[in-house]
Design a protein around this motif. Sequence first.
Motif, short mmCIF file in Angstrom:
data_model
loop_
_atom_site.label_atom_id
_atom_site.label_comp_id
_atom_site.label_asym_id
_atom_site.label_seq_id
_atom_site.Cartn_x
_atom_site.Cartn_y
_atom_site.Cartn_z
N GLU A 1 26.63 45.44 48.17
CA GLU A 1 26.83 45.27 46.74
C GLU A 1 26.18 43.89 46.40
N LEU A 2 25.44 43.98 45.28
CA LEU A 2 24.86 42.50 44.98
C LEU A 2 25.17 42.31 43.58
N ASN A 3 25.20 41.21 43.26
CA ASN A 3 25.16 40.47 41.93
C ASN A 3 24.49 39.10 41.91
N VAL A 4 23.77 38.93 40.70
CA VAL A 4 23.15 37.63 40.41
C VAL A 4 24.00 36.67 39.60
N ILE A 5 24.15 35.42 40.06
CA ILE A 5 24.76 34.55 38.96
C ILE A 5 23.47 33.59 38.41
N SER A 6 23.50 33.42 37.28
CA SER A 6 22.41 32.78 36.61
C SER A 6 23.00 31.43 35.93
N LEU A 7 22.94 29.97 36.22
CA LEU A 7 23.16 28.95 35.86
C LEU A 7 22.14 28.67 34.63
N PRO A 8 22.47 27.59 33.67
CA PRO A 8 21.60 27.43 32.61
C PRO A 8 20.30 26.75 33.43
N ASP A 9 19.29 26.71 32.72
CA ASP A 9 17.92 26.45 33.23
C ASP A 9 18.09 24.77 33.47
N GLY A 10 17.40 24.63 34.69
CA GLY A 10 17.36 23.20 34.99
C GLY A 10 18.47 22.92 35.91
N GLU A 11 19.58 23.53 36.07
CA GLU A 11 20.63 23.48 36.74
C GLU A 11 20.84 24.20 38.17
N ASP A 12 21.36 23.37 39.07
CA ASP A 12 21.48 23.92 40.36
C ASP A 12 23.05 24.03 40.71
N PRO A 13 23.81 24.72 41.41
CA PRO A 13 25.10 24.44 41.77
C PRO A 13 25.70 23.16 41.85
N ASP A 14 24.96 22.44 42.72
CA ASP A 14 25.37 20.98 42.76
C ASP A 14 25.39 20.33 41.61
N SER A 15 24.21 20.30 40.80
CA SER A 15 24.33 19.55 39.57
C SER A 15 25.40 20.02 38.75
N PHE A 16 25.56 21.21 38.54
CA PHE A 16 26.38 22.07 37.37
C PHE A 16 27.65 21.65 37.81
N ILE A 17 27.89 21.80 38.89
CA ILE A 17 29.43 21.97 39.08
C ILE A 17 30.06 20.16 39.06
N ASN A 18 29.13 19.20 39.43
CA ASN A 18 29.53 17.86 39.23
C ASN A 18 29.52 17.34 38.04
N LYS A 19 28.89 18.32 36.97
CA LYS A 19 28.62 17.72 35.56
C LYS A 19 29.72 18.30 34.92
N PHE A 20 30.01 19.76 35.36
CA PHE A 20 30.85 20.60 34.27
C PHE A 20 32.35 21.12 34.85
N GLY A 21 32.39 21.03 36.24
CA GLY A 21 33.55 21.42 36.83
C GLY A 21 33.86 22.68 36.95
N LYS A 22 34.84 23.16 37.79
CA LYS A 22 35.10 24.25 38.37
C LYS A 22 35.11 25.39 37.35
N GLU A 23 36.03 25.11 36.14
CA GLU A 23 36.44 26.22 35.26
C GLU A 23 35.09 26.60 34.68
#
Length: 309
Positions: free
Chosen positions: A238-260
């Motif tokens: 079973e497959l789903n895709v998670i898209s973060l906002p343009d220009g973000e990767d998981p590392d940059s996103f979670i450090n900027k915006f946090g877990k929630e």
Amino acid sequence: KSYSDPDQTNEISKLFEINKAAAKYFFKNLEELSGNEKELVFNYLNKRSIDNKLRTKFGIGYAGKSWDNLFNHFLEEDIFKKEDIEKAGLILRNDKDESKLYDRFRGRLMFPIFNESDKVVGFGGRKLFEDDLGGKYINSPESKIYSKSKILYGLNFAKEKIRFFDYVILVEGYMDIVSLSKNGIENVVASSGTALSEDQVKLISRYTKNIFILFDSDFAGIKAAKRGIEIILEAGLELNVISLPDGEDPDSFINKFGKEEFEKFLKNKKTVINFIAELYEKEGKFETVSDKTEFIKEIIGYIGKIPDT
């Protein structure tokens, strides 16, 4: 394995020992840094908010800038033969003078790569100095214990959590895993710089049938995601895709915006069809009949990969 072939098993355990010793050396090396080198390396670690606890958990270390720090350390210890250290991919021969050996990893932040059972099989080294002409990351070469397409970085840390939550998040790099883990998201593995392989998908399927792909939103990331999608569908998962906002990767996103904030994107996961549709929309490719036909062809291509009739 038959007992008539002891050298091979012997060689494999030797390679494990060498990698373990190197991991300890790099880890201790980071702890004992001083002067300018220390300042630069710890600036980087602080910028990426990698604290002592994370360094210890992931065994993060440092390879000094000189040509032969690790090699000299091994010579002093005098436990391993040169040719075995070379087989482990930790030292290289000088092109001009075969007898001269030097370290593969120099002036890099070191991530030990573990197999499922917590043994160090190789390393990823992150560039830290501007004058380093190598790639951003250098990985150990393939060896008898390290085959890129058969290893998922972080699986040894994540497997219990993957079973517990019954899904895995698949990311691209070491730092993605470290940052997500720091923020309490631990059912994550990385294909670390290689295209997702059938062996890696098989490995995942031992723990869960549900995969969330989370690759960078740039072109390379999307291309990697598309290749991964086919393999996952072929395996009947079973497959789903998670898209973060343009220009973000998981590392940059979670450090900027946090877990929630990150978890909101997890909840908004997309099916393959929706993910591909959004890509077409973004590129303005739904305008003409031929565009729509191309979209349908691509989707049918993916659906055709699913073994379930």
